[in-house]
Design an enzyme around this catalytic site. Structure first.
Site, short mmCIF file in Angstrom:
data_model
loop_
_atom_site.label_atom_id
_atom_site.label_comp_id
_atom_site.label_asym_id
_atom_site.label_seq_id
_atom_site.Cartn_x
_atom_site.Cartn_y
_atom_site.Cartn_z
N CYS A 129 -0.97 0.81 7.32
CA CYS A 129 -2.61 0.64 7.77
C CYS A 129 -3.28 -0.77 6.43
O CYS A 129 -3.35 -2.01 6.86
CB CYS A 129 -3.40 1.40 7.49
SG CYS A 129 -3.56 3.11 7.65
N ARG A 130 -3.33 -0.51 4.94
CA ARG A 130 -4.07 -2.01 4.94
C ARG A 130 -2.76 -2.99 4.90
O ARG A 130 -3.58 -4.06 4.55
CB ARG A 130 -4.32 -1.06 3.24
CG ARG A 130 -5.63 -0.11 3.69
CD ARG A 130 -5.52 0.46 2.15
NE ARG A 130 -4.65 1.48 1.85
CZ ARG A 130 -4.44 2.17 0.94
NH1 ARG A 130 -5.25 2.56 -0.17
NH2 ARG A 130 -3.57 2.84 0.79
N SER A 131 -1.73 -2.39 4.03
CA SER A 131 -0.88 -4.13 3.58
C SER A 131 -0.48 -4.36 4.99
O SER A 131 -0.46 -5.78 5.10
CB SER A 131 0.02 -3.93 2.79
OG SER A 131 1.18 -2.11 3.27
N ASN A 165 2.26 0.59 4.50
CA ASN A 165 2.77 -0.05 5.09
C ASN A 165 2.28 0.37 6.58
O ASN A 165 2.86 -0.36 6.99
CB ASN A 165 4.04 -0.40 4.35
CG ASN A 165 4.43 -1.92 5.03
OD1 ASN A 165 5.22 -2.30 5.14
ND2 ASN A 165 3.21 -2.52 4.75
N CYS A 176 0.86 -0.95 0.16
CA CYS A 176 0.06 -0.24 -0.02
C CYS A 176 1.07 1.13 0.37
O CYS A 176 2.16 1.60 -0.08
CB CYS A 176 -1.02 0.02 1.05
SG CYS A 176 -0.20 0.08 2.37
N ASP A 214 -7.63 3.90 1.00
CA ASP A 214 -6.54 3.78 1.89
C ASP A 214 -8.02 4.88 2.86
O ASP A 214 -8.58 5.89 3.17
CB ASP A 214 -6.47 5.63 1.51
CG ASP A 214 -4.72 5.91 2.09
OD1 ASP A 214 -5.09 5.84 3.40
OD2 ASP A 214 -4.23 7.17 1.77
P1 4NP Z 1 -1.81 2.68 4.31
O1 4NP Z 1 -2.43 4.54 4.15
O2 4NP Z 1 -1.31 3.39 2.40
O3 4NP Z 1 -3.06 1.98 3.82
O4 4NP Z 1 -0.52 1.84 5.20
C1 4NP Z 1 -1.65 5.76 4.81
C2 4NP Z 1 -1.34 5.63 5.76
C3 4NP Z 1 0.19 6.65 6.21
C4 4NP Z 1 -0.39 7.76 4.67
C5 4NP Z 1 -1.33 7.91 3.97
C6 4NP Z 1 -2.21 6.51 3.66
N1 4NP Z 1 0.09 8.81 4.72
O5 4NP Z 1 0.25 9.69 3.77
O6 4NP Z 1 1.08 9.50 6.00
#
Ligand code: 4NP
Length: 156
Positions: A14-16, A12, A9, A125
């Site tokens: 939240c989702r992955s 790294n 994602c 996201d």
């Molecule tokens: P992820 O979520 O891609 O599912 O881990 C996010 C985590 C951090 C951010 C965006 C999405 N950020 O903008 O810091």
């Protein structure tokens, strides 16, 4: 044969990592012997543990997030992993751009293994949203990982 799967994602956190924790549990239960890891297209959360909102949601259903820490995707991942699953279309495009031509076939959308792929191509996201986003993410990931397990069982 698919032996190594990487979930990707943006951050790294939240989702992955959720897919990492869920697939680790489901593959174990289904006795599917694969190596699993997760990574982010951005390295801005490098070495961080998964987001506490993702962990809270996953732990409600008994998933274990231990030993998962954020890391960026590196060049060697494209050769090493057999299947590289992007959580959304942005992640997919970034991976396609960075991947050497010979390994591009390994990159797919995670949602391809979910029965609703025809109408939903992305795990959205959840980072800037509320708790509902995190429960939707977990729901999509659980069903997607079940589809992935079925695929791996059939193709082994
Ligand atoms: P992820 O979520 O891609 O599912 O881990 C996010 C985590 C951090 C951010 C965006 C999405 N950020 O903008 O810091």
């Amino acid at each position: 044969m698919i032996k190594k799967v990487l979930f990707v994602c943006l951050g790294n956190i939240c989702r992955s990592p959720t897919a990492h924790a869920v697939m680790r549990a489901k593959a174990n239960l289904a006795q599917i012997n694969i190596e699993i890891d997760s990574a982010g297209t951005s390295g801005s959360h490098r070495a961080e543990a998964p987001d506490s909102r993702s962990v809270r949601e996953g732990e409600k259903l008994g998933y274990d997030f231990s030993k998962i820490y954020s890391r960026p995707v590196v060049e060697a991942d494209f050769a090493y992993y057999d299947l590289i699953l992007a959580m959304d279309l942005d992640n997919f495009a970034v991976l396609q751009k960075r991947c050497p031509e010979v390994h591009k076939h390994k990159i797919q959308l995670f949602m391809q293994y979910h029965p609703k792929f025809a109408t939903n191509k992305e795990v959205p996201d959840p980072y800037y949203g509320g708790a509902r986003g995190f429960s939707l993410v977990l729901d999509l990931i659980e069903t997607g990982c079940e589809g992935l397990c079925q695929f791996l069982k059939q193709s082994s």
